[in-house]
Write an enzyme that holds these catalytic residues in place. Sequence first.
Site, PDB file in Angstrom:
ATOM      1  N   CYS A  82       0.821  -1.221   0.000  1.00 46.22           N
ATOM      2  CA  CYS A  82       0.000   0.000   0.000  1.00 46.22           C
ATOM      3  C   CYS A  82       0.854   1.270   0.000  1.00 46.22           C
ATOM      4  O   CYS A  82       1.458   1.577  -1.017  1.00 46.22           O
ATOM      5  CB  CYS A  82      -0.993  -0.057   1.148  1.00 46.22           C
ATOM      6  SG  CYS A  82      -2.423   0.980   0.847  1.00 46.22           S
ATOM      7  N   HIS A 181      -3.183  -5.192   1.631  1.00 46.82           N
ATOM      8  CA  HIS A 181      -2.512  -5.423   2.913  1.00 46.82           C
ATOM      9  C   HIS A 181      -2.632  -6.881   3.349  1.00 46.82           C
ATOM     10  O   HIS A 181      -3.491  -7.182   4.183  1.00 46.82           O
ATOM     11  CB  HIS A 181      -3.208  -4.607   4.016  1.00 46.82           C
ATOM     12  CG  HIS A 181      -3.079  -3.134   3.892  1.00 46.82           C
ATOM     13  ND1 HIS A 181      -2.082  -2.434   4.508  1.00 46.82           N
ATOM     14  CD2 HIS A 181      -3.841  -2.224   3.251  1.00 46.82           C
ATOM     15  CE1 HIS A 181      -2.228  -1.149   4.255  1.00 46.82           C
ATOM     16  NE2 HIS A 181      -3.278  -0.994   3.493  1.00 46.82           N
ATOM     17  N   GLU A 183      -0.904  -8.342   5.367  1.00 46.70           N
ATOM     18  CA  GLU A 183      -0.566  -8.411   6.801  1.00 46.70           C
ATOM     19  C   GLU A 183      -1.800  -8.213   7.676  1.00 46.70           C
ATOM     20  O   GLU A 183      -1.776  -8.507   8.861  1.00 46.70           O
ATOM     21  CB  GLU A 183       0.531  -7.395   7.149  1.00 46.70           C
ATOM     22  CG  GLU A 183       0.133  -5.919   7.192  1.00 46.70           C
ATOM     23  CD  GLU A 183       0.050  -5.270   5.810  1.00 46.70           C
ATOM     24  OE1 GLU A 183       0.141  -5.998   4.794  1.00 46.70           O
ATOM     25  OE2 GLU A 183      -0.120  -4.036   5.757  1.00 46.70           O
TER      26      GLU A 183
HETATM   27  N1  GLN Z   1      -3.427   6.603   1.027  1.00 41.94           N
HETATM   28  C1  GLN Z   1      -2.191   6.218   1.643  1.00 41.94           C
HETATM   29  C2  GLN Z   1      -1.016   6.956   1.037  1.00 41.94           C
HETATM   30  O1  GLN Z   1      -1.151   7.714   0.170  1.00 41.94           O
HETATM   31  C3  GLN Z   1      -1.947   4.719   1.559  1.00 41.94           C
HETATM   32  C4  GLN Z   1      -2.959   3.980   2.390  1.00 41.94           C
HETATM   33  C5  GLN Z   1      -2.471   2.735   3.049  1.00 41.94           C
HETATM   34  O2  GLN Z   1      -1.265   2.442   3.107  1.00 41.94           O
HETATM   35  N2  GLN Z   1      -3.388   2.026   3.633  1.00 41.94           N
HETATM   36  O3  GLN Z   1       0.087   6.734   1.460  1.00 41.94           O
END
Ligand code: GLN
Length: 207
Positions: A82, A181, A183
Site C-alpha cells: 500500500c 494489505h 498483513e
Molecule cells: N493513502 C495512503 C497513502 O497515500 C496509503 C494507504 C495505506 O497504506 N493504507 O500513502
Amino acid sequence: MTASVIIGVLALQGDTREHLHAVAELDAVGRPVRRVDELDSVDALIIPGGESTTMSKLAVEFGLLEPIRKRIAGGMPVYGSCAGMIMLASTILDGRADQVPFGGIDMTVRRNAFGRQVDSFEGTVDISGIDGGPFHAVFIRAPWVESVEDSVEVLGRVNNGPAAGRIVAVRQRHLLATAFHPELTGDLRVHRYFVEMAREAGKTTEG
Ligand code: GLN
C-alpha cells in the site's frame, strides 16, 4: 546450514507491527528499522502500509532516504504494501508536491485511486507465482498501478468490482509491491514469497 534471513520492517509510521508478526510466523528474524545502523543490519526490508506523504517526510528527517535508495540500487530485496508500494514507485500521481519516493520499480502509481467515496474496498486478486487460490484483498485508501515499464512483471490484478483489471501486485527483480494489505488478513503467502526472495538473494551474494 541455513542462517535465518533478517527482514527489517520500516518503523517510521504505519502498520509495522503487523508485518513484524507476519515475519515472526515464517521462521525469519524481523527487526524494526528506524535508523541507518538498523538498516545496515538487515538483509531485506518491508515498507508497511500507512501514509506515504508522512513516511516520505520522516524518511528525510531520519536520514534514511538516500541510504535506502542505495540499498535498493545495491540489490536489497524490498516489499512494499500500500503506502509502501507508493514509496517504491518511480512516479506518483495525486501525490503531494514535496513527496519523495525511494523509487526502484519503473511504474506509475495513483494514490487513493479507488476513489474518495470508497475509502476501502475488498476484492479478490490472483497472484502469479503464488498458489492456493485468490487472495482476499483489503484496499484501504489504496493506490493502484496506472502503468508499468517493460522491466516490471505484473503479478496480479483486481478480479472483480469497479476496479476490475487494475494492476495491484508487481515485481521488478528484487522488488515486490502490493496495493493491498496481506498483513491485515492473516494470509501469509505474500510474506512467505518475499522471505523466499530474500533467502534466494542471500544465496547469490554469498556466492
Ligand atoms: N493513502 C495512503 C497513502 O497515500 C496509503 C494507504 C495505506 O497504506 N493504507 O500513502
